[in-house]
Design an enzyme around this catalytic site. Structure first.
Site, PDB file in Angstrom:
ATOM      1  N   HIS A  98       0.846  -1.354   0.215  1.00  0.00           N
ATOM      2  CA  HIS A  98      -0.151  -0.534  -0.212  1.00  0.00           C
ATOM      3  C   HIS A  98       0.753   1.446   0.154  1.00  0.00           C
ATOM      4  O   HIS A  98       0.494   2.580   0.969  1.00  0.00           O
ATOM      5  CB  HIS A  98      -0.468   0.009   1.307  1.00  0.00           C
ATOM      6  CG  HIS A  98      -1.842  -1.387   1.066  1.00  0.00           C
ATOM      7  ND1 HIS A  98      -2.623  -1.790   0.022  1.00  0.00           N
ATOM      8  CD2 HIS A  98      -2.426  -1.666   2.236  1.00  0.00           C
ATOM      9  CE1 HIS A  98      -3.630  -2.663   0.754  1.00  0.00           C
ATOM     10  NE2 HIS A  98      -3.247  -2.576   1.679  1.00  0.00           N
ATOM     11  N   HIS A 104      -9.629   1.807   1.051  1.00  0.00           N
ATOM     12  CA  HIS A 104      -9.619   0.853   1.956  1.00  0.00           C
ATOM     13  C   HIS A 104     -10.212   1.240   3.106  1.00  0.00           C
ATOM     14  O   HIS A 104     -10.522   0.508   3.838  1.00  0.00           O
ATOM     15  CB  HIS A 104      -7.774   0.836   2.428  1.00  0.00           C
ATOM     16  CG  HIS A 104      -7.742  -0.127   2.790  1.00  0.00           C
ATOM     17  ND1 HIS A 104      -8.435  -1.059   3.395  1.00  0.00           N
ATOM     18  CD2 HIS A 104      -6.453  -1.431   2.045  1.00  0.00           C
ATOM     19  CE1 HIS A 104      -8.114  -1.967   3.932  1.00  0.00           C
ATOM     20  NE2 HIS A 104      -6.191  -2.227   2.889  1.00  0.00           N
ATOM     21  N   GLU A 150     -11.190  -4.055  -2.215  1.00  0.00           N
ATOM     22  CA  GLU A 150     -10.973  -2.700  -2.915  1.00  0.00           C
ATOM     23  C   GLU A 150     -10.243  -3.312  -4.055  1.00  0.00           C
ATOM     24  O   GLU A 150      -9.787  -4.402  -4.463  1.00  0.00           O
ATOM     25  CB  GLU A 150      -8.887  -3.006  -2.122  1.00  0.00           C
ATOM     26  CG  GLU A 150      -9.309  -2.814  -0.362  1.00  0.00           C
ATOM     27  CD  GLU A 150      -8.493  -4.099  -0.147  1.00  0.00           C
ATOM     28  OE1 GLU A 150      -6.580  -3.572  -0.141  1.00  0.00           O
ATOM     29  OE2 GLU A 150      -8.529  -4.517   0.815  1.00  0.00           O
TER      30      GLU A 150
HETATM   31  C1  BGC Z   1      -4.194  -6.782   2.240  1.00  0.00           C
HETATM   32  C2  BGC Z   1      -4.032  -6.894   3.846  1.00  0.00           C
HETATM   33  C3  BGC Z   1      -3.759  -5.790   4.914  1.00  0.00           C
HETATM   34  C4  BGC Z   1      -4.462  -5.160   4.708  1.00  0.00           C
HETATM   35  C5  BGC Z   1      -4.536  -3.861   5.813  1.00  0.00           C
HETATM   36  C6  BGC Z   1      -5.521  -5.566   2.736  1.00  0.00           C
HETATM   37  O1  BGC Z   1      -5.544  -4.812   1.365  1.00  0.00           O
HETATM   38  O2  BGC Z   1      -4.202  -7.405   1.275  1.00  0.00           O
HETATM   39  O3  BGC Z   1      -3.391  -8.356   3.911  1.00  0.00           O
HETATM   40  O4  BGC Z   1      -3.919  -6.999   5.805  1.00  0.00           O
HETATM   41  O5  BGC Z   1      -4.897  -4.205   3.458  1.00  0.00           O
HETATM   42  O6  BGC Z   1      -3.361  -3.606   5.699  1.00  0.00           O
END
Ligand code: BGC
Length: 385
Positions: free
Chosen positions: A136, A210, A347
């Site tokens: 991310h 998110h 997402e």
């Molecule tokens: C990921 C997870 C992660 C979460 C928070 C999601 O997009 O796939 O693995 O724990 O985001 O970071």
């Protein structure tokens, strides 16, 4: 609550033209949300549509802090996980465990293996903030940015335009990236995200949102009884660090088959290696083929007790279904402790680790191109069966 000095900046009332002023109006209000540890003032925008649906968005990380939508009896409840105060989002405890509640994600949503990729003969190294991988956009990703924000009203739609320039080389990514993301709340109870970006050098870009949803109402029990349909007959299996193997695997006969509406709890604890790697669902689904410049149906989530239905449409080729497996009660937001699987994220995205996967749709944006994607979450209800 840090929102002590609520200042009404804009009250863009829909004019009395619709029914002598009695009709509910669309409205955007700005209030102060606090000051970051670095000293930047942050705003909260409260968007209201003519049905009374409200969405609160802060320009800190483009975070949606609340979203109140009706159940089948018209009762408005908050369906996203989040906090009332900026201080929680900026705290060290939150940032180090970062669940990215409601945040705008970039430059690259999801993982890049070992924080490395090659482009035009050069190798680029990114932060490995989710060991051993990059996740991310790293610890200084777009979820940490104080975005420039412009509220707007167009007819019965209200929204905020968020813009930010990510400097050349930021976080290890090549090129300067100019990003503009528009959040719109429409009169038909949809929330639309329009993402645009341009770059000065070829660079990977994969922007997403998110938000964690619980259609029962904020943090009220798990999402295991939510019925999920994903418009995908394949998914991208992962290794133990959640990096795709490159295979596009059929969902048929697996716990990943959501082609028909299925309670999430049915397969979440199945004896299956992919489920074990994710600790539940944490996988990218390959959406059914359609031209990428038109919205395609990605997913539907239905909560049978309240009748709330969320329909996700996107121009993106994939969607990450994350069932909130890593939530562990460490955070309390809006009066609720957020325990495991009390929220789910859908997402919309290009596939994880695409910069290292030549057979996946490309995420490379070049200087003569414009990044342009759209995702819409639409809220409605169904009568009891
Ligand atoms: C990921 C997870 C992660 C979460 C928070 C999601 O997009 O796939 O693995 O724990 O985001 O970071």
């Amino acid at each position: 609550m840090l929102r002590t000095t609520a200042v009404l900046l804009m009250a863009l009332m829909l004019c009395a033209c619709a029914g002598g002023g009695d009709a509910p109006s669309a409205d955007v209000e700005r209030s102060d949300f606090g000051v970051t540890p670095a000293g930047d003032s942050v705003d909260l925008y409260t968007l209201t549509n003519p049905n009374g649906v409200t969405m609160e968005v802060t320009n800190y990380g483009g975070v949606i802090t609340s979203l109140r939508v009706p159940d089948r009896n018209g009762n408005l409840e908050d369906v996203v996980l989040g906090f009332d105060s900026l201080a929680t989002y900026t705290s060290d405890a939150y940032r180090s465990a970062n669940p990215y509640f409601g945040a705008l994600i970039g430059r690259y949503g999801n993982r890049i293996a070992e924080g490395e990729f090659s482009l035009n003969g050069e190798t680029y190294t990114l932060e490995t903030n989710n060991a051993p991988n990059h996740l991310h956009g790293g610890t200084e990703g777009f979820d940490q940015v104080v975005w420039d924000a412009e509220p707007f009203q167009k007819g019965d739609s209200v929204g905020v335009v968020l813009s930010h320039t990510s400097p050349d080389g930021h976080g290890g990514y090549p090129g300067r990236l100019d990003v503009e993301v528009t959040y719109t709340l429409t009169p038909d109870n949809a929330v639309a995200f329009d993402y645009h970006a341009t770059t000065t050098e070829a660079t990977p870009v994969n922007l997403t949102q998110h938000s964690y949803f619980n259609l029962d109402g904020d943090g009220d029990g798990t999402i295991l009884d939510h019925e999920l349909m994903i418009n995908a007959d394949r998914f991208t299996p992962v290794d133990s660090t959640l990096i795709p193997t490159g295979e596009l695997r059929s969902v048929e006969g697996t716990p990943f088959d959501f082609t028909e509406p299925t309670p999430i709890g049915d397969g979440i604890d199945a004896d299956n290696q992919q489920i074990a790697y994710g600790g539940g669902y944490d996988h990218n689904f390959v959406l059914a083929d359609q031209p990428s410049d038109t919205l395609r149906l990605a997913a539907r989530v239905y909560e049978p007790d309240t009748g709330r239905l969320m329909t996700v449409r996107t121009t993106e080729p994939g969607v990450q279904f994350y069932s909130g497996n890593f939530l562990d009660g460490s955070f309390t937001g809006k009066g609720e402790v957020y325990d495991q699987r009390e929220g789910l994220a859908l997402e919309t995205q290009h596939f994880p680790d695409s910069p290292n996967q030549p057979d996946f749709p490309s995420t490379i944006l070049r200087p003569d191109e414009e990044y342009s994607t759209r995702t819409v979450y639409q809220f409605s209800t169904r009568d009891a069966q």
